[in-house]
Design a protein around this motif. Structure first.
Motif, PDB file in Angstrom:
ATOM      1  N   ILE A 101     -42.531 -23.694 -16.620  1.00  0.00           N
ATOM      2  CA  ILE A 101     -43.582 -23.217 -17.536  1.00  0.00           C
ATOM      3  C   ILE A 101     -43.232 -21.851 -18.137  1.00  0.00           C
ATOM      4  CG2 ILE A 101     -45.380 -24.467 -16.294  1.00  0.00           C
ATOM      5  CD1 ILE A 101     -46.230 -21.763 -15.080  1.00  0.00           C
ATOM      6  N   GLU A 102     -42.057 -21.331 -17.827  1.00  0.00           N
ATOM      7  CA  GLU A 102     -41.710 -19.977 -18.246  1.00  0.00           C
ATOM      8  C   GLU A 102     -41.857 -19.760 -19.748  1.00  0.00           C
ATOM      9  OE1 GLU A 102     -39.879 -21.950 -16.428  1.00  0.00           O
ATOM     10  OE2 GLU A 102     -38.874 -20.920 -14.761  1.00  0.00           O
ATOM     11  N   HIS A 103     -41.558 -20.792 -20.547  1.00  0.00           N
ATOM     12  CA  HIS A 103     -41.520 -20.606 -21.994  1.00  0.00           C
ATOM     13  C   HIS A 103     -42.734 -21.208 -22.702  1.00  0.00           C
ATOM     14  CE1 HIS A 103     -37.638 -18.828 -21.537  1.00  0.00           C
ATOM     15  NE2 HIS A 103     -37.183 -19.895 -20.911  1.00  0.00           N
ATOM     16  N   LEU A 104     -43.820 -21.419 -21.955  1.00  0.00           N
ATOM     17  CA  LEU A 104     -45.072 -21.780 -22.618  1.00  0.00           C
ATOM     18  C   LEU A 104     -45.581 -20.567 -23.387  1.00  0.00           C
ATOM     19  CD1 LEU A 104     -47.027 -23.811 -19.893  1.00  0.00           C
ATOM     20  CD2 LEU A 104     -45.693 -24.676 -21.817  1.00  0.00           C
TER      21      LEU A 104
ATOM     22  N   ALA B   8     -43.392 -15.319 -27.731  1.00  0.00           N
ATOM     23  CA  ALA B   8     -44.071 -14.468 -26.739  1.00  0.00           C
ATOM     24  C   ALA B   8     -44.537 -15.371 -25.598  1.00  0.00           C
ATOM     25  CB  ALA B   8     -45.237 -13.737 -27.382  1.00  0.00           C
ATOM     26  N   CYS B   9     -43.593 -15.799 -24.788  1.00  0.00           N
ATOM     27  CA  CYS B   9     -43.873 -16.785 -23.735  1.00  0.00           C
ATOM     28  C   CYS B   9     -44.329 -16.098 -22.445  1.00  0.00           C
ATOM     29  CB  CYS B   9     -42.635 -17.639 -23.482  1.00  0.00           C
ATOM     30  SG  CYS B   9     -41.228 -16.699 -22.873  1.00  0.00           S
ATOM     31  N   LEU B  10     -44.643 -16.904 -21.441  1.00  0.00           N
ATOM     32  CA  LEU B  10     -45.143 -16.372 -20.181  1.00  0.00           C
ATOM     33  C   LEU B  10     -44.158 -15.429 -19.507  1.00  0.00           C
ATOM     34  CD1 LEU B  10     -46.877 -19.431 -18.456  1.00  0.00           C
ATOM     35  CD2 LEU B  10     -47.984 -17.331 -19.234  1.00  0.00           C
ATOM     36  N   VAL B  11     -42.881 -15.770 -19.513  1.00  0.00           N
ATOM     37  CA  VAL B  11     -41.928 -15.002 -18.730  1.00  0.00           C
ATOM     38  C   VAL B  11     -41.791 -13.570 -19.232  1.00  0.00           C
ATOM     39  CG1 VAL B  11     -39.834 -15.643 -19.999  1.00  0.00           C
ATOM     40  CG2 VAL B  11     -39.705 -15.146 -17.551  1.00  0.00           C
TER      41      VAL B  11
END
Length: 431
Positions: free
Chosen positions: A253-256, A273-276
């Motif tokens: 899910i890092e790049h959600l 602007a993803c989660l990671v």
């Protein structure tokens, strides 16, 4: 087909069939005690459908194997005293070992999920974060720990967990970004150096398996566990089974997408602007340092350095102390992080429609911001605000790593107790 003693080889004999049935019934007894305990033998019979005489024999065997223990009798309003049975969390144990970015944590865990003892070693003492050095440090620490704390307990094996992309079946860490590991055959590095059998599992899936046995899974058969920490990931549980997918790549899910804010950091991998880059613990601390809320790493007056205590310090700054109101900049950072995670979770809710969403990791350390997360999910999900009631923290909070690491080994103790303890008898036909 060749025959031995007049019987075809490869077939299950009547004695073996009886022993396997005995083991299955013993597992049912343990599951009933785990789910409803402490419970009496009569209650176990009622929950499992196993006859009372069989329950009596099975519980005697499980007490002898030190998996069950009798508690003090309970005086009834009428009839004989009731003797409750509970899982013995101290005599039979598994070793759980978690390799994180900053430390390796290990401990002994009983079949009831209780942590008997726990220790950690810090990685900043190492010259680098290579797999070989971290494994050597972990093995040396575990050896000393077991000499000190194992005593006469029965150790049934070791569960090892690590974040990132992990293919446990192949013993392989495919990728762990924060540690810089790629294609590391971790089980080969550990072979013969930890008490066996040794099982490798990805951290988030292991936490989900712990929730299945000891937490949210006691009330529901399907949920999504979302881990937001230095490492991010999700575990999808359907019909009490953790989904892995080809090459065990499910749950990334890092790049959600986490935000539309044009000023938010952009990921060098996905360009968004993803989660990671906007919501992980690492990103949160980095933003706090950039804004001067926390001291910059390496300054003489910085008590945190690269330690994860930086996150706890940020949260402490945000919380009111005495008559103060707390640092507003720290509060804003934590509030924004909660909303960004909420946006990503809303997408998972709409895609998977789980009965529950279970949150784990560093995001739980500041649990006063969970309502902000729930509100954002409700605002963005087509299920609406009602979904907020289905978002809950992991039962064991942010410090579940040792417990969840041991669960893949403890599962076998619960499902195949006599095999796991080396007590399965091999009987000839008719015995």
């Amino acid at each position: 087909m060749e025959k031995q003693d007049g019987r075809p080889t490869g077939l299950v004999t009547s004695g073996q069939r009886a022993e396997l049935m005995r083991q299955g019934n013993a597992s049912s007894v343990l599951r009933a005690v785990l789910a409803y305990g402490p419970v009496s033998r009569a209650e176990i019979a009622r929950h499992t459908g196993i006859s009372a005489p069989s329950v009596t024999k099975l519980t005697a065997a499980l007490i002898e194997a030190e998996l069950l223990t009798e508690l003090a009798p309970v005086e009834p309003t009428q009839g004989r005293p009731r003797v409750p049975l509970a899982l013995d969390g101290d005599r039979v144990v598994a070793l759980g070992l978690h390799i994180g970015l900053l430390r390796t944590t290990y401990g002994l865990v009983g079949p009831d999920g209780s942590v008997v003892a726990e220790r950690e070693v810090l990685h900043h003492e190492l010259p680098d974060l290579s797999p070989e050095l971290i494994v050597d440090q972990a093995v040396a620490g575990v050896d000393a720990f077991l000499k000190d704390r194992l005593g006469d307990r029965h150790l049934v094996g070791t569960g090892v967990t690590i974040g990132g992309w992990v293919d446990g079946a192949r013993g392989l860490v495919v990728e762990h970004g924060p540690l810089g590991w790629r294609g590391v055959r971790l089980l080969e590095l550990l072979e013969g150096r930890l008490p066996g059998p040794v099982v490798l599992e990805q951290t988030v899936r292991a936490i989900a398996r712990a929730e299945l046995w000891f937490g949210a899974g006691r009330e529901t058969d399907d949920f999504v566990l979302v881990m937001i920490g230095n490492v991010l990931g999700a575990a999808i549980v359907v019909d009490r089974t953790v989904h892995r997918g080809p090459a065990a790549a499910a749950g990334a899910i890092e790049h959600l997408l986490a935000t539309d804010d044009p000023d938010a950091p952009r990921c060098p991998v996905c360009g968004a602007a993803c989660l990671v880059v906007t919501a992980s613990d690492t990103a949160l601390v980095a933003e706090a340092r950039r804004l001067g809320v926390l001291p910059h790493r390496g300054l003489a007056d910085d008590p945190d350095g690269a330690d994860s205590l930086a996150l706890e310090r940020l949260i402490a700054l945000a919380r009111p102390a005495g008559s103060g109101s707390g640092d507003e900049r720290a509060q804003d950072l934590l509030r924004i992080r909660a909303r960004r995670v909420g946006r990503a979770v809303a997408g998972m809710v709409d895609l998977l429609n789980p009965s529950k969403v279970v949150l784990a990791g560093g995001i739980l350390v500041a649990d006063e911001y969970l309502d902000e997360l729930r509100t954002e999910v409700g605002r963005r999900s087509h299920r609406g605000l009602a979904v907020a009631d289905d978002i809950l923290p992991a039962v064991f909070g942010s410090r579940t790593l040792v417990r969840s690491s041991a669960v893949p080994v403890l599962e076998r103790v619960i499902t195949e107790p006599f095999t796991a303890l080396g007590l399965l008898r091999s009987q000839p036909a008719g015995a």
